[in-house]
Design a protein around this motif. Structure first.
Motif, PDB file in Angstrom:
ATOM      1  N   SER A 264      36.522  51.191  76.357  1.00 50.50           N
ATOM      2  CA  SER A 264      35.673  50.140  75.492  1.00 50.50           C
ATOM      3  C   SER A 264      36.317  48.834  74.145  1.00 50.50           C
ATOM      4  O   SER A 264      37.172  49.089  73.371  1.00 50.50           O
ATOM      5  CB  SER A 264      34.229  50.570  75.492  1.00 50.50           C
ATOM      6  OG  SER A 264      33.858  51.474  74.557  1.00 50.50           O
ATOM      7  N   THR A 280      30.779  48.378  73.262  1.00 56.47           N
ATOM      8  CA  THR A 280      31.090  49.625  73.555  1.00 56.47           C
ATOM      9  C   THR A 280      29.586  50.629  73.759  1.00 56.47           C
ATOM     10  O   THR A 280      29.434  51.375  74.270  1.00 56.47           O
ATOM     11  CB  THR A 280      31.681  50.094  72.423  1.00 56.47           C
ATOM     12  OG1 THR A 280      33.364  49.897  72.330  1.00 56.47           O
ATOM     13  CG2 THR A 280      31.489  51.772  72.020  1.00 56.47           C
ATOM     14  N   LEU A 286      29.110  48.433  80.681  1.00 56.77           N
ATOM     15  CA  LEU A 286      30.047  49.483  80.676  1.00 56.77           C
ATOM     16  C   LEU A 286      28.870  49.907  82.029  1.00 56.77           C
ATOM     17  O   LEU A 286      29.887  50.270  82.461  1.00 56.77           O
ATOM     18  CB  LEU A 286      29.237  50.830  79.759  1.00 56.77           C
ATOM     19  CG  LEU A 286      30.438  50.508  78.472  1.00 56.77           C
ATOM     20  CD1 LEU A 286      30.348  51.734  77.804  1.00 56.77           C
ATOM     21  CD2 LEU A 286      32.111  49.645  78.549  1.00 56.77           C
TER      22      LEU A 286
END
Length: 572
Positions: A264, A280, A286
């Motif tokens: 990330s 992140t 994500l």
């Protein structure tokens, strides 16, 4: 029924599968035996100081409360260790192999994933004699997917020989911003299709060609920023459509190629998550985007948690917990290992994270290790490592790949190739790691004059030397960038002074190709994208006329040369 249940329990206690009962996979069996502290440890990858597993270091005591790398591994049940030159982990093949064996012996229950950032080019961790390739943008200029595969294959085999099982490469970012301070030549280029093809090829080279884990980075794409996430928090203003068109293709290609990990980025992309959280720490990015929309099932690893980009909004005790909640599996280099480790354990105790969520990530980490043969780890042979790393065959591969990358964009009056018998001066910027001015001069039989970032006296010395030679080859590195302490301005002054002599000048941009746009007055201009020895040897062949320039620009030089531009000529 009760008798059968008791019998099954008895057999299970002895490790004997009963008839009709499926045997647990090695990953599930291992996970079932692990304590919560061991599980949490598997989520962390960090560094330790020392050239040997049992080297005593004051830095280890300061950071981790123990003395040796082996004790750091054992204390935190680490899932992984990352090597750097500055931690004294990377010196020579025998030393690295011995260190790896010692750290694996210290691992509790589960072998380590040992990693390093071996991208090549400007981010190269394994020192000579390790085989050196020129880096991502040079490979993009070569337009050679097979070369990207061979780069990954040779790199992976040399890493495995010394016990390193995971490369934090390739860089999948599409570098569409010439002013990008952190990606630049680490990227394959500015075209999403080119970056996708080369990313997939290098993933396959590392994994299929060398059984070494690859990690495509930095999701969702760090290629259009003027801020370095090591020192600040970049904001990417791409729309969602632009992200789909520009940034996503290399990551889709990496996923299709089976990349073991995706790293990330500590960047904010408001079109993908308007919260202001870096990717992140972003569940929409994500979990929603990478897991959901792109269908990725491998390990998501954070970029270093020491970087400023991930630390600006939340404290160090919150970052690892938020990263896990967002969907990350592996936490890289927390600034305070004890704080991070305790924070994750505390989040489970409080119910903010469930143990089932921890198990989900640990299972992915263990599955990666099983896939690469780490659950049945065997020591590496330091003597075999010394024979493998930097072997003549590997160096030949690197040279063959690099010979395709030199890009010519200007050649007024047929200045190149250099006429035989001409006296040549090679001057300009010199890498302390590769001594590129000296290497090139040696290859050409020319006079070297290193200027570095030249002051007025050095410029005057170079002008005097140029007047005494028939032609000058001047090497620059980021001469376009005059924003930081004026390093580019001094190099530009040198080149202009050399042009003013009236003698022919060949400009070579040995890092960013954008230099050739900042210095239009030279008779010829080439880009190598790298100051590595193999790049200087390929450059010398082009200058002498032994090799035609075959590279094509993998980026646009704004206002000067379009993407894909490149001259060539017949060899002697």
């Amino acid at each position: 029924m009760r008798t059968r249940t008791v019998a099954l329990l008895a057999l299970a206690a002895l490790g004997v599968p009963a008839a009709g009962v499926p045997k647990a996979s090695p990953v599930d069996a291992l996970l079932a035996r692990m304590t919560l502290p061991e599980k949490v440890g598997q989520l962390f990858t960090t560094y330790a100081y020392g050239s040997d597993a049992h080297t005593v270091s004051a830095e280890n005591r300061r950071l981790y409360g123990v003395d040796t790398p082996a004790e750091v591994v054992a204390k935190y049940h680490l899932g992984g260790v990352i090597y750097f030159a500055w931690t004294n982990s990377l010196q020579n093949p025998r030393q690295i192999a011995t260190l790896s064996n010692g750290l694996q012996a210290a691992a509790t229950r589960v072998p380590l994933a040992i990693s390093t950032d071996q991208e090549h080019g400007v981010v190269t961790r394994m020192p000579a004699p390790a085989t050196q390739f020129p880096g991502g943008m040079a490979l993009g200029a070569g337009r050679d997917p097979a070369g990207a595969y061979r780069t990954g294959q040779v790199t992976g085999r040399e890493l495995r020989a010394v016990g390193i099982t995971q490369a934090w490469a390739p860089v999948a970012d599409v570098n569409v911003n010439p002013a990008n301070p952190v990606i630049g030549v680490r990227s394959f280029g500015s075209d999403p299709g080119l970056a996708a093809t080369m990313t997939a090829s290098q993933v396959l080279g590392l994994q299929r060609g060398a059984n070494t884990s690859a990690a495509a980075k930095h999701f969702p794409g760090h290629g259009d920023t003027a801020t370095d996430s090591h020192t600040g928090l970049p904001v990417i203003t791409h729309t969602r459509e632009e992200w789909q068109r520009v940034d996503a293709p290399p990551f889709r290609a990496a996923i299709a190629a089976g990349a073991d990990a995706i790293m990330s980025a500590h960047i904010v992309v408001p079109a993908l998550d308007p919260s202001g959280d870096p990717a992140t720490l972003s569940k929409p990015i994500l979990t929603g985007l990478l897991r959901g929309e792109l269908g990725y099932r491998g390990v998501i690893v954070t970029d270093s948690l020491e970087m400023a980009g991930v630390r600006q909004k939340y404290g160090d005790e919150r970052v690892p917990v938020l990263a896990l909640k967002a969907g990350a599996d592996m936490l890289l280099m927390p600034p305070n290992m004890q704080v991070a480790y305790d924070a994750v354990l505390g989040a489970v105790a409080s119910g903010e994270l469930t143990e089932a969520r921890i198990d989900e990530s640990v299972r992915r980490v263990l599955t990666l290790k099983q896939k690469r043969g780490l659950l049945t780890w065997q020591p590496v042979d330091p003597e075999a490592a010394a024979r493998t790393v930097g072997s003549a065959g590997n160096v030949r591969v690197a040279q063959a790949v690099t010979d395709r990358t030199i890009t010519a964009v200007r050649n007024e009056g047929g200045l190149l190739p250099l006429a035989e018998g001409r006296s040549v001066l090679v001057t300009g910027w010199n890498s302390s790691a590769t001594n590129n001015v000296t290497t090139l001069a040696g290859e050409l039989g020319a006079t070297p004059l290193v200027t570095g970032l030249p002051d007025d006296a050095k410029i005057a010395e170079a002008v005097t030397a140029a007047n005494a030679h028939d032609v000058t080859v001047v090497l620059t590195s980021r001469a376009w960038d005059t924003t930081t302490a004026d390093p580019g301005g001094r190099q530009q002054a040198l080149v202009k002074a050399l042009v003013a002599t009236g003698k022919p000048v060949v400009l070579v941009a040995v890092r960013d190709p954008y230099d050739v746009g900042s210095l239009p007055g030279t008779g010829a201009a080439l880009a190598t994208y790298s100051s590595s020895v193999v790049s200087m040897k390929a450059l010398a062949k082009v200058l002498r006329g032994d090799l035609p320039p075959r590279g094509k620009l993998p980026v646009e030089i704004p206002g000067h040369y379009p993407y894909g531009y490149g001259l060539s000529w017949s060899v002697r």
